[in-house]
Every structure is written in C-alpha cells, then in structure tokens.
Design a protein around this motif. Structure first.
Motif: not given
Ligand code: GUN
Ligand code: FE
Length: 446
Positions: A69, A72, A84, A87-88, A196-197, A223, A226, A260, A285, A289, A311, A315
């Motif tokens: 990213h 970031q 995770l 953190w987000l 994103r996920f 992602h 993870e 991941h 990462s 995390l 990553d 992170c």
């Molecule tokens: N899962 C959703 N967004 C992210 C991100 O920005 N980084 C990581 N490592 N996992 C995520």
C-alpha cells in the motif's frame, strides 16, 4: 538506430532453475534499449555498450512485491502494537481519510524511493478510496512497473463514513482509473480492481468486480483470511468461509491475487489450488499485526503460486524484500524444520513467482533474453556476507537493502553506487515528513 546498450560483466547471475527456484552462475548480461538482449558469456558485445563491472556482486532480476500500500508509507511507526481490525478502524482508516493529493504523492514517492533502493522494480498495490490518480502519476514519473488499484469500500455497516462510497460510485471510479491508466507508460502501469476485503464490500460490489474483471481483462487484488477475527466476521456476514465466499462470487482464478491467506481450511486450499488463484504472502505484516503464519509449504505442495510482499510501512514497518525473504523461510523452518523453503526457493518466490502473480510471467522476474531489463546488482562483499561460499545463502540469510549497488528499470539506471538517481533523496524525506505532520493534524490522530 541501435538501442542504447549496457553490458554488465563478470557478476554472479541468479538464473531460474526450472523448478521454481534459482541457481547461481558466473556470467554477463547485455541490456539493449528496454530489454535484456543476452545472458551468459558474452564475447562480442556491441562496440558502443557501456560496460559495468560486477565482480563481487550478484546480478538478479528486480524483486517483485505483489502486495503493498503506497498510500500507507506516511503512517510508518504510527500504528504499532495493534491487531488487524483495531489497526484499521482506529488508525489506518482515519489516516487514509485525511489524505490529500499532496500527501498521497509524498507517500508514494517515499515508497518508490525505498523500494528501488532495496531492489524492488515491480509492485502490485492497493491504494485508498480517493486520489489514486496521484499514485499513478508518481509511478509513471518513476518508471517503476506497477499494477495498482483504488480500494473499494461500499458497505456502510462496516466502513467509516469518511471512506464509504455508494457501490455504483466506487465501481465507476475504479473503471475510470482503469480506462485512463491500464497499459499506460508503455505498458509499465496496469490497473487492478481492489475490493479492500470481504468485510468492507457488499455482495453486489464483489459480484460486479468479478464481471468487470472478466470484461476488462483486469486483475483482482484483495485481502483474504488474514486474521481470525476477520474470518469470523466474514463467516457471520456471509455464512461461508472467506475463500469459499469469494469463490462463490466469482473471485478466484488465475487473474486473482489474495493477500495473506493465513487461516484456511482444507476446502479453501482445494479451491485456491483448483482455480489457480495466487497467494500474496506477507510474513512481516502477519507477524507484526499478530495475525499468524500462513501455511506456505502446504500451499506450495498443492501447486499454488505463492509470491511475496511487504504489505505496507504501517504494518511492517519497512518495504525491504531482503527482510521479507529471510522471515518467510525462517518462520517455516521454525515450524517445520531447517530444510523447509530453501534459499533458492525463496528467491524464486521473490522474483519469478511475483511475475506470475502479476500476470507478467514471461515478461520479467527472470534474467532471460527478451524480458524487460529490470536488473539489480547486490554486493556480496559486506562483512556480514563474508565469507560467501554460497551466494544464494548470502542473498537470503545475510544481505540487507544497503547492499544494493545498482538498479535498472527497463534498461534505465535509477540507482548507482547505492544512490538514487531518480529523485533527490533529501527532498523525498523532507516532503514526507512535512506531509505526514500535516496529515496527522488533519486526522486528529496523535
Ligand atoms: N485488510 C483490509 N485492509 C487492509 C490493509 O490496509 N492492510 C492489511 N494488512 N490488511 C487489510
Ligand atoms: Fe495489505
């Protein structure tokens, strides 16, 4: 007109071994224009070729990082000791929401400078919801090879208001970017669709991504699996395991990269293997995390392509592929014994497997005639790599990014004697510090 030529003489060439790994062999490389023209003992180079002596150095294809990213990078050191989802929610999303075009450019420039100085010449990236065109502008200026996409976040029940977009608007933005940037910079830049996920997207968004990817021949980058909390959340929302859910919506296949894949059951491993989906392994990462350790030997034994990525600086906290390679093998050795993931195989993951994961197989990731001339010289003459009876061992277990001597991107030298030629390093640092300071103030995150 004869293209501009560079002859790299007398290095230790890191060549594919035909079995997913690499082997070392003394020899020369001839670069003509943007491509590798010859590899091996070159006795009759073009008279006008610039000659670089590579004694004491390994000559590698540039590393490919398949999950990063760039946006970031300004958050380095500002989101430590968190798992995770916290953190987000508490750090990364508020910080991403506070980005401006200038702060995104500073973040991307910092990342590209760090990546090139540590030998990475191609990346796949996921950016934030806004300003991704600024990342493409920086990438285009740098000459780096990249597959990038904006993050899709369209589910108001899980995404912060500051980043959540209506489904149609999110997808329209992604398609606009693809139409503008895919194949640009002479084919060096491509666009991926990047939900994103599973947690941040609606079913409708994910299914539409599958259709658009097929219609536009675009890659999908997301992602998956993870952390345990994320897997539980996907199960509660969808009633399915994460990879089963993605497969159900059409998001598996040779054009899909899943970052991941730490927490997989047998059915999910079968799905990845049967569909040819790529796993983008991010050991640094995953450790930082506290997410866990991906089952890499199990995935490789099923023929799944596993590539590497740092990553993000938020992170990891560096983008250094040497650290990633070393960690990737040492984690598996600690679990499964010292013969697991030998140095040769890890170097293959950092190069050729990365090219496969980005759809650039046959174009880069190997020192072979006809490939893009993304070439890296690494000194094996540091105290920490002396003596060096096995150069592959030195590259994976000993080398650091400061051992990078020279880097060529499509035949153009961007690092010489360990110095960045592309931009003024001090300028990149000053800009990053100023933009990070202002961004933290805007975000209200101390
Ligand atoms: N899962 C959703 N967004 C992210 C991100 O920005 N980084 C990581 N490592 N996992 C995520
Ligand atoms: Fe990530």
């Amino acid at each position: 007109m004869t293209p501009y030529a560079t002859l790299i003489r007398g290095g230790l060439l890191v060549l594919p071994d035909g079995a997913g790994g690499v082997r070392g062999e003394p020899g020369d490389i001839l670069i003509e224009g943007e491509r590798i023209a010859d590899v091996g003992r070159i006795s009759r180079p073009p008279a006008a070729a610039r000659v670089i002596y590579a004694g004491g150095c390994a000559v590698l294809p540039g590393f490919l990082q398949t999950h990063v990213h760039l946006c970031q990078t300004l958050f380095r050191g500002a989101a430590d000791e968190l798992s995770l989802l916290d953190w987000l929610r508490n750090r990364i999303w508020p910080l991403e929401a506070a980005h401006t075009p200038d702060s995104i450019r500073a973040s991307a420039r910092l990342a590209v400078a760090e990546l090139l100085l540590s030998g990475t010449t191609a990346v796949q990236t996921m950016e934030t919801v806004r300003h991704t065109e600024c990342v493409f502008e920086v990438l285009a200026e740098s000459g780096m090879f990249a597959v990038s996409g904006k993050a899709l976040m369209d589910d108001p029940t899980t995404c912060p208001e500051s980043l959540c977009q209506p489904t149609d608007a999110a997808l329209a933005d992604a398609v606009d970017l693809a139409e503008k940037w895919d194949g640009s910079a002479n084919g060096r830049l491509r666009v991926c669709l990047a939900p994103r996920f599973a947690v941040s997207c609606t079913d409708e968004c994910l299914s539409e991504v599958a259709s658009l990817a097929e219609a536009g021949n675009w890659r999908v980058h997301t992602h998956a699996s993870e952390s345990r909390d994320e897997v539980d959340l996907v199960q509660r929302r969808s009633g399915r395991r994460n990879v089963v859910y993605l497969d159900h919506l059409g998001l598996t296949g040779d054009h899909v990269g899943l970052a991941h894949c730490v927490w997989l059951d047998n059915e999910e491993v079968d799905l990845l293997s049967d569909s040819g989906t790529h796993v983008l392994h991010c050991p640094g990462s995953n450790c930082k995390l506290g997410s866990g350790i991906a089952p890499v030997p199990r995935l490789l034994s099923r023929g799944i392509n596993v590539s590497l990525g740092a990553d993000g600086a938020a992170c990891n906290n560096t983008l250094d592929m040497f650290r990633e390679m070393r960690l990737a093998t040492q984690l598996q050795k600690a679990l499964h014994g010292p013969q697991t993931l030998p140095a040769s195989r890890v170097l293959g993951m950092a190069t050729r497997a990365g090219a496969e994961a980005l759809g650039w197989g046959g174009q880069m990731g190997e020192l072979r005639p006809g490939r893009w001339a993304n070439v890296v010289l690494v000194s094996l003459q540091g105290l920490h790599t002396t003596p060096s009876p096995d150069p592959l061992s030195a590259l994976v277990y000993g080398c650091k990014s400061s051992d990078i001597r020279s880097v060529w991107l499509a035949g153009k030298q961007v690092v010489a004697e360990g110095q960045l030629l592309l931009w003024d390093e001090e300028d990149v640092r000053r800009d990053a510090n100023r933009e990070a300071h202002d961004l933290f103030e805007r975000a209200g995150v101390a």
